[in-house]
Structure formats: C-alpha cells, structure tokens
Enzyme design. Structure first.
Site, PDB file in Angstrom:
ATOM      1  CG  ASP A   5      87.099  -1.646  43.858  1.00 17.94           C
ATOM      2  OD1 ASP A   5      86.172  -2.239  44.318  1.00 17.94           O
ATOM      3  OD2 ASP A   5      88.259  -2.012  43.399  1.00 17.94           O
TER       4      ASP A   5
ATOM      5  CG  ASP B 203      83.045  -5.706  44.598  1.00 15.53           C
ATOM      6  OD1 ASP B 203      84.071  -4.802  44.898  1.00 15.53           O
ATOM      7  OD2 ASP B 203      83.347  -6.035  43.320  1.00 15.53           O
TER       8      ASP B 203
END
Length: 474
Positions: free
Chosen positions: A148, A348
């Site tokens: 992530d 992201d």
C-alpha cells in the site's frame, strides 16, 4: 480486464466494418487501441465487451522487467490463492470499502486545512487490493502481504495471537526465527513509530486502526526480510500483531510503501541504494503484475516523469500536480485551476477509483458522454459512485474514447481502456466511466489503482518524481 491483443494500424480512413470483422476473428479479450480522426479528431479504443468483465481463469502474462521483481496479484482474482472462502466481495462491498478508505483520507487531511500532521502509526486508513509474497525470519517463512503506497507501516500476524482473523498461511512464529528481536521502549524507533504508552514490560507496542474498523496491535520488532532469493533486508522493522481483526481477505499482513522512514521502500534503501520502487498493476484481477525496487534504475525506456509536489499529510503520501484531461484527443473544458484542491492530489495503490474535484469531474463526464453519444451507446442507470453508465447488451465490441491525464510539466499519460470503463456484472452488461467526483472542491484528489492498470509506475523518490510507462504489463 484481459490483455491487449494488438493495435489496429489501419489508416484513418478505415471503416467500422473492418474493425468489426477484426473483432469477429480475434480471440476473446481486448481487440486493440484503434485511433481514428472522424473530422472532429476523436480517438478511441475498440474493446471486446467480454474483456471488460471479470474472468474466472488466471491468464499467463509477460515476464517482469528483471529477476529481482516480486509478483503482484489481485487478492480477489483467480490468480490468488487467498480468495475468500465465501467468494470474491460483491460490487457493493468493493464500492463500500473504497468509499471508507476515501473518507478516512479526507478525515486525515481536513478540507482546506493548512497543517502538517505528526507521523505516527495508528492513522485510520483502509487496506489495499494487491499482494506480494516475501520471506520473513531465519529460516525464512513465506508470507503473503498486501502492499500500500498510502501508508508507511508494515505488520504481520504473529504467534501467540489472542484474537486473530483467519489467514491463508500459518501465523508467523517469532520463537522459530534466529534473527527476530523486539524494539525496546527506550529505542528512538519506539518514540517515533510505537505507542505513546509503552508500559507493557520492555517491549515497544504498536497499534494500527483502519477506516472499516479493522485493526492490529502488538509488538514492534525487527527481523530479516527476504524479498527475492538473492535480496534480503536485515533488521527490517515491522509490527508483530498479537490482537487483530478485520476484513483483510486472508492475507498474512500489510507492508507500506509510503514516504515515511518505516516503510518497506525506505528500509530497503540500504540494499538498493535509494527508496525508489516501481510496479505494474495488471489489466484485470485475472492477470499478474510486478513490484521491483531501485527507483529510476527500474524505469522503462518509454517512461514519462512528472514531479512529486509537497502535500499536507503526515509524510506517507505521494502528491502529483494533475492539471488537465483529454478525452478523444481533445482537452476537456476545465481550466487547470479546476483540478487544484486545498488538500492536493495523490497517487494511491490502495484506492480503486480516481476521485476528482467536482468541476473537473463534471467536465470529464460531459466530454465522455458526448464521445459515447456519437456512437449511439444507450445509457444505463447510475450505480453510485458512478453516474455515467452504459448498457452494452447486444454489443460484441465497444468503442471507448481515449482518456489522457495531463500534469503540470506537460507529462501526458494515456490510460488503458481497463482504466476508463469499469464493468462488474455479466448479467446486466453495464459498464461505467471509472471515475467519481469528490463531494467538495477542497477534498483530496486521488489517482486510483484502476486508472494505473498496465502502466509501469516508477517512484523515483531520490529525484522527487513519478514516471509512467505504457504497456508495463498485461
């Protein structure tokens, strides 16, 4: 969404009939990006409708750029051994979790706030969609962990575990690793990344909570991390979770690739020379991508770079300056100021769908609808957060207008068709524009992982820039 088969290289005068003939002969999957200029200069991709829908079979893909690359797999796809025993999540569940992550981001950087938050573990943030396999400990235990870019903390579930969610592999057992050690309460790492209340013996505690109420708590620790058979990171700091709960999809933990000092990429810099990394997310959950470390050295020859810019978060996120979008070869009717928000725009890996400021999104939506209307596609009911959907029943192929993101330094990134139209239900045969608006002009903008599909995305941290290379993976 299946890999691109080939590009139509016919001259601009080629007719739709020829393209449909190609569609009939081609194998199932994307048929190609066919650019055309029909007086108005509109460019499009010709895509088989079946390729927009999820596949039940794992498809082999091209090799990663080098032998040190890690295999990236979507955790809900057929290539993943971690698929939930109850089957993949529903469309509503996917949308709900993505929205929860977005809400957590908005809370993390309040709208219009001109503040810098302290970098600590425990900020609420949702989980990612992709995982990698690594080895932890001596001897190394193979673990499957999500990665992530929106967070810097890393953790795995460990024995003994008072309360753990069900994962695919056995829990990591620190007592069986010759190189495991805990971080003490007196260590500076505990002061920087651990619990402010370090009162449980001499071991530093940590806690991470997420927007969907998932959480992990335990001991801050160090051990040897094996990324590839030839590459190890000694003394890798991570959270050893002893009390965990949530919807983590049977992964063994989560590794952060954010800009913080505790992230995997920052800690791997001692081996690779810098904190850079690159990845390619495949065109669908039924194919495979890669993750590799080393910054600019891993950049493909066709990569175009845009500068990282300063942001307002706690130091984990990567901010970019998005200033425009082209649809079908034409700039949408929105000034660069329409893309500017008080909170900035980040790239992201954990948020699925890109979120734009309302004015910028409205201009994109209008341009996309006009382009689709030229070919007579029938609109379908909205499916929140998507409001621009089409009924593709009866169509074997669909012509998708090209979408190109434009950044402040004139870097132009063309999206794969799988990052433009999103479909999830074979029964309805509906597909939607894969972008959504924020509810406020000041909220954080996000370039999500669906729009990053098939691009080699290079985080050249040392030079503060992000690169995009076309055809990075299938």
């Amino acid at each position: 969404m299946a890999s691109l088969v080939r590009r139509c290289m016919m001259p601009y005068g080629c007719c739709l009939a020829a393209l449909l003939a190609l569609a009939a002969l081609a194998s199932p999957g994307r048929l190609g990006a066919a650019a055309a200029a029909e007086g108005s200069g509109v460019k499009w991709h010709v895509v088989s409708v079946s390729s927009l829908l999820p596949s039940a079979a794992c498809t082999a893909t091209a090799a990663a750029p080098n032998s040190s690359a890690l295999r990236v797999v979507h955790r809900h796809g057929p290539c993943s051994p971690l698929r939930s025993r109850g089957g993949p999540p529903s469309h509503a569940e996917i949308m709900g979790r993505d929205q929860e992550r977005l809400h957590a981001m908005h809370r993390r950087v309040p709208k219009g706030a001109n503040v810098t938050l302290q970098a600590r573990w425990g900020k609420p943030l949702g989980t990612s969609n992709y995982y990698i396999s690594v080895g932890l400990g001596t001897p190394a235990r193979d673990l499957s962990v999500e990665f992530d870019t929106g967070s810097s903390q890393s953790w795995v579930q460990c024995k003994p575990c008072a309360d753990c969610y069900e994962q695919h592999d056995p829990l990591f057992d620190p007592s069986k690793s010759a190189t495991y050690s805990t971080v003490s309460c007196a260590a500076k790492e505990c002061r920087e990344f651990g619990s402010q209340n370090c009162s449980s013996g001499n071991n530093c505690r940590y806690e991470v909570s997420y927007a969907d109420k998932s959480r992990t708590t335990g001991t801050l620790a160090r051990d040897t991390l094996r990324l590839t058979p030839a590459t190890t990171v000694r003394g890798f700091m991570f959270g050893c979770g002893h009390n965990d709960a949530g919807v983590f999809g049977e992964v063994d933990g989560l590794f952060g690739l954010g800009r913080g000092k505790a992230s995997l990429s920052s800690q791997a810099a001692v081996v690779y020379g810098d904190a850079g990394f690159s990845y390619c997310l495949p065109s669908s959950s039924s194919t495979v991508g890669y993750l590799t470390f080393g910054g600019a050295a891993a950049a493909p020859a066709n990569a175009q770079f845009t500068a990282m810019v300063s942001g307002q978060d706690d130091g984990s996120w990567y901010y970019l300056n998005l200033t425009g979008i082209k649809v079908g070869g034409k700039a949408i009717k929105a000034p660069s100021a329409a893309f500017a928000t008080a909170s900035g725009t980040i790239i992201d890996s954990g948020t699925a769908f890109s979120r734009l400021p309302p004015r910028a999104y409205a201009a994109l939506r209008s341009a996309f609808r006009r382009a689709m209307a030229k070919h007579g596609y029938r609109r379908a009911p909205a499916s929140p957060p998507f409001d621009t959907c089409y009924d593709l029943s009866g169509h074997e192929v669909v012509r998708v207008p090209s979408v190109v993101l434009v950044f402040a330094d004139r870097t132009a990134v063309a999206l794969d068709p799988s990052g433009v139209l999103y479909a999830w239900d074979e029964a309805s045969q509906a597909a939607c524009l894969a972008f959504a608006p924020n509810t406020d002009e000041t909220y954080l903008g996000v370039l999500g992982n669906v729009q990053q599909r098939t691009l080699a995305v290079v985080y050249d941290v040392g030079n503060r820039r992000v690169g995009f290379g076309a055809k990075g993976c299938a």
